[in-house]
Design a protein around this motif. Structure first.
Motif, PDB file in Angstrom:
ATOM      1  N   GLN A   1     -43.980   8.359  59.701  1.00 35.07           N
ATOM      2  CA  GLN A   1     -42.815   8.129  60.550  1.00 35.07           C
ATOM      3  C   GLN A   1     -42.880   6.756  61.211  1.00 35.07           C
ATOM      4  N   GLU A   2     -44.045   6.399  61.732  1.00 37.62           N
ATOM      5  CA  GLU A   2     -44.209   5.092  62.381  1.00 37.62           C
ATOM      6  C   GLU A   2     -44.078   3.955  61.371  1.00 37.62           C
ATOM      7  N   ASP A   3     -44.765   4.085  60.231  1.00 36.06           N
ATOM      8  CA  ASP A   3     -44.702   3.044  59.197  1.00 36.06           C
ATOM      9  C   ASP A   3     -43.269   2.838  58.705  1.00 36.06           C
ATOM     10  N   LEU A   4     -42.563   3.946  58.473  1.00 37.87           N
ATOM     11  CA  LEU A   4     -41.196   3.855  57.965  1.00 37.87           C
ATOM     12  C   LEU A   4     -40.263   3.208  58.987  1.00 37.87           C
ATOM     13  N   ALA A   5     -40.383   3.596  60.250  1.00 37.90           N
ATOM     14  CA  ALA A   5     -39.544   2.990  61.294  1.00 37.90           C
ATOM     15  C   ALA A   5     -39.779   1.482  61.364  1.00 37.90           C
ATOM     16  N   GLU A   6     -41.037   1.082  61.305  1.00 39.40           N
ATOM     17  CA  GLU A   6     -41.357  -0.353  61.333  1.00 39.40           C
ATOM     18  C   GLU A   6     -40.778  -1.080  60.123  1.00 39.40           C
ATOM     19  N   ARG A   7     -40.865  -0.470  58.943  1.00 46.41           N
ATOM     20  CA  ARG A   7     -40.343  -1.103  57.722  1.00 46.41           C
ATOM     21  C   ARG A   7     -38.823  -1.195  57.737  1.00 46.41           C
ATOM     22  N   ILE A   8     -38.136  -0.174  58.280  1.00 47.25           N
ATOM     23  CA  ILE A   8     -36.673  -0.227  58.366  1.00 47.25           C
ATOM     24  C   ILE A   8     -36.262  -1.412  59.234  1.00 47.25           C
ATOM     25  N   VAL A   9     -36.903  -1.557  60.370  1.00 48.56           N
ATOM     26  CA  VAL A   9     -36.578  -2.656  61.282  1.00 48.56           C
ATOM     27  C   VAL A   9     -36.935  -4.001  60.647  1.00 48.56           C
ATOM     28  N   ALA A  10     -38.114  -4.104  60.052  1.00 46.98           N
ATOM     29  CA  ALA A  10     -38.576  -5.372  59.480  1.00 46.98           C
ATOM     30  C   ALA A  10     -37.720  -5.829  58.304  1.00 46.98           C
ATOM     31  N   THR A  11     -37.232  -4.888  57.500  1.00 45.54           N
ATOM     32  CA  THR A  11     -36.491  -5.257  56.296  1.00 45.54           C
ATOM     33  C   THR A  11     -34.980  -5.198  56.475  1.00 45.54           C
ATOM     34  N   GLY A  12     -34.509  -4.474  57.498  1.00 46.12           N
ATOM     35  CA  GLY A  12     -33.065  -4.307  57.680  1.00 46.12           C
ATOM     36  C   GLY A  12     -32.443  -3.407  56.634  1.00 46.12           C
ATOM     37  N   CYS A  13     -33.240  -2.585  55.986  1.00 49.98           N
ATOM     38  CA  CYS A  13     -32.737  -1.692  54.947  1.00 49.98           C
ATOM     39  C   CYS A  13     -31.766  -0.670  55.531  1.00 49.98           C
ATOM     40  N   HIS A  14     -30.802  -0.255  54.712  1.00 51.17           N
ATOM     41  CA  HIS A  14     -29.805   0.710  55.157  1.00 51.17           C
ATOM     42  C   HIS A  14     -29.930   2.053  54.460  1.00 51.17           C
ATOM     43  N   GLY A  15     -30.960   2.209  53.637  1.00 51.88           N
ATOM     44  CA  GLY A  15     -31.157   3.470  52.945  1.00 51.88           C
ATOM     45  C   GLY A  15     -32.625   3.806  52.816  1.00 51.88           C
ATOM     46  N   VAL A  16     -32.931   5.105  52.910  1.00 56.78           N
ATOM     47  CA  VAL A  16     -34.290   5.593  52.718  1.00 56.78           C
ATOM     48  C   VAL A  16     -34.214   6.742  51.722  1.00 56.78           C
ATOM     49  N   ILE A  17     -34.997   6.642  50.666  1.00 54.37           N
ATOM     50  CA  ILE A  17     -35.087   7.722  49.692  1.00 54.37           C
ATOM     51  C   ILE A  17     -36.485   8.304  49.798  1.00 54.37           C
TER      52      ILE A  17
ATOM     53  N   VAL B   1     -43.356  20.534  56.867  1.00 50.37           N
ATOM     54  CA  VAL B   1     -42.797  19.461  56.031  1.00 50.37           C
ATOM     55  C   VAL B   1     -41.285  19.380  56.238  1.00 50.37           C
ATOM     56  N   GLY B   2     -40.624  20.513  56.371  1.00 48.04           N
ATOM     57  CA  GLY B   2     -39.190  20.510  56.634  1.00 48.04           C
ATOM     58  C   GLY B   2     -38.844  19.802  57.931  1.00 48.04           C
ATOM     59  N   ARG B   3     -39.604  20.092  58.988  1.00 43.10           N
ATOM     60  CA  ARG B   3     -39.382  19.406  60.282  1.00 43.10           C
ATOM     61  C   ARG B   3     -39.671  17.917  60.163  1.00 43.10           C
ATOM     62  N   MET B   4     -40.724  17.571  59.412  1.00 38.15           N
ATOM     63  CA  MET B   4     -41.063  16.167  59.220  1.00 38.15           C
ATOM     64  C   MET B   4     -39.921  15.420  58.529  1.00 38.15           C
ATOM     65  N   LEU B   5     -39.320  16.025  57.510  1.00 43.79           N
ATOM     66  CA  LEU B   5     -38.196  15.387  56.817  1.00 43.79           C
ATOM     67  C   LEU B   5     -37.013  15.210  57.759  1.00 43.79           C
ATOM     68  N   SER B   6     -36.733  16.221  58.573  1.00 39.13           N
ATOM     69  CA  SER B   6     -35.634  16.113  59.542  1.00 39.13           C
ATOM     70  C   SER B   6     -35.903  15.021  60.570  1.00 39.13           C
ATOM     71  N   THR B   7     -37.134  14.936  61.034  1.00 36.53           N
ATOM     72  CA  THR B   7     -37.488  13.909  62.017  1.00 36.53           C
ATOM     73  C   THR B   7     -37.351  12.518  61.418  1.00 36.53           C
ATOM     74  N   ILE B   8     -37.820  12.343  60.189  1.00 39.87           N
ATOM     75  CA  ILE B   8     -37.694  11.045  59.522  1.00 39.87           C
ATOM     76  C   ILE B   8     -36.224  10.669  59.379  1.00 39.87           C
ATOM     77  N   ALA B   9     -35.380  11.635  59.003  1.00 36.93           N
ATOM     78  CA  ALA B   9     -33.948  11.353  58.861  1.00 36.93           C
ATOM     79  C   ALA B   9     -33.335  10.947  60.193  1.00 36.93           C
ATOM     80  N   SER B  10     -33.733  11.605  61.265  1.00 36.78           N
ATOM     81  CA  SER B  10     -33.212  11.268  62.591  1.00 36.78           C
ATOM     82  C   SER B  10     -33.633   9.864  63.014  1.00 36.78           C
ATOM     83  N   ILE B  11     -34.901   9.537  62.794  1.00 37.73           N
ATOM     84  CA  ILE B  11     -35.397   8.198  63.132  1.00 37.73           C
ATOM     85  C   ILE B  11     -34.644   7.147  62.319  1.00 37.73           C
TER      86      ILE B  11
END
Length: 139
Positions: free
Chosen positions: A30-46, A59-69
């Motif tokens: 979650q932390e790594d992904l949030a940092e990468r979204i900000v650093a790259t300005g990406c608009h999509g996460v797969i 794992v279900g909660r983790m996926l929901s949390t990642i989507a929210s972030i």
């Protein structure tokens, strides 16, 4: 500790979960992904879960949390590669995965993000000239 790789493809980040997710691995992702979204300005996460045989409530909660972030950081999340047994388990557990769209594979996930962006009248991929408020054009 194992880390989940995050690859950049165009303006999409691809997360391929190939390991069993522990609490610490999920928090790190979650932390790594949030940092990468900000650093790259990406608009999509797969998030590719093809390698996951089972998905529990963690794992279900983790996926929901990642989507929210991701959504807070202006990136849409698409989960791909969900097996039928995983889908059945998620429904049986009552996990709705709010804010997460799904696609059968990575290619369809990329198409879904591109289509969503094309349908969004507020999305403009041309940089804006801050001083004049107009779209900047290349010479």
């Amino acid at each position: 500790m194992e880390r989940v790789p995050i690859l950049k493809i165009g303006d999409i980040l691809l997360v391929s979960i190939q390991i069993d997710m522990s609490d610490q691995t999920a928090v790190t992702l979650q932390e790594d992904l949030a940092e990468r979204i900000v650093a790259t300005g990406c608009h999509g996460v797969i998030i590719d879960i093809t390698a996951l045989d089972i998905v529990d409530s963690f794992v279900g909660r983790m996926l929901s949390t990642i989507a929210s972030i991701s959504r807070v950081l202006d990136a849409e999340t698409v989960v791909v590669g969900m097996r039928p047994a995983v889908a059945i388990t998620l429904v049986e557990l009552g996990l709705s995965l709010n804010g997460i769209r799904t696609a059968l594979n990575v290619e369809r996930g990329m198409e879904l993000i591109a289509t969503t962006r094309d349908d969004d009248p507020g999305y403009d991929d041309e940089p804006e000239d801050v001083e004049s408020g107009t779209a900047a054009t290349s010479p």
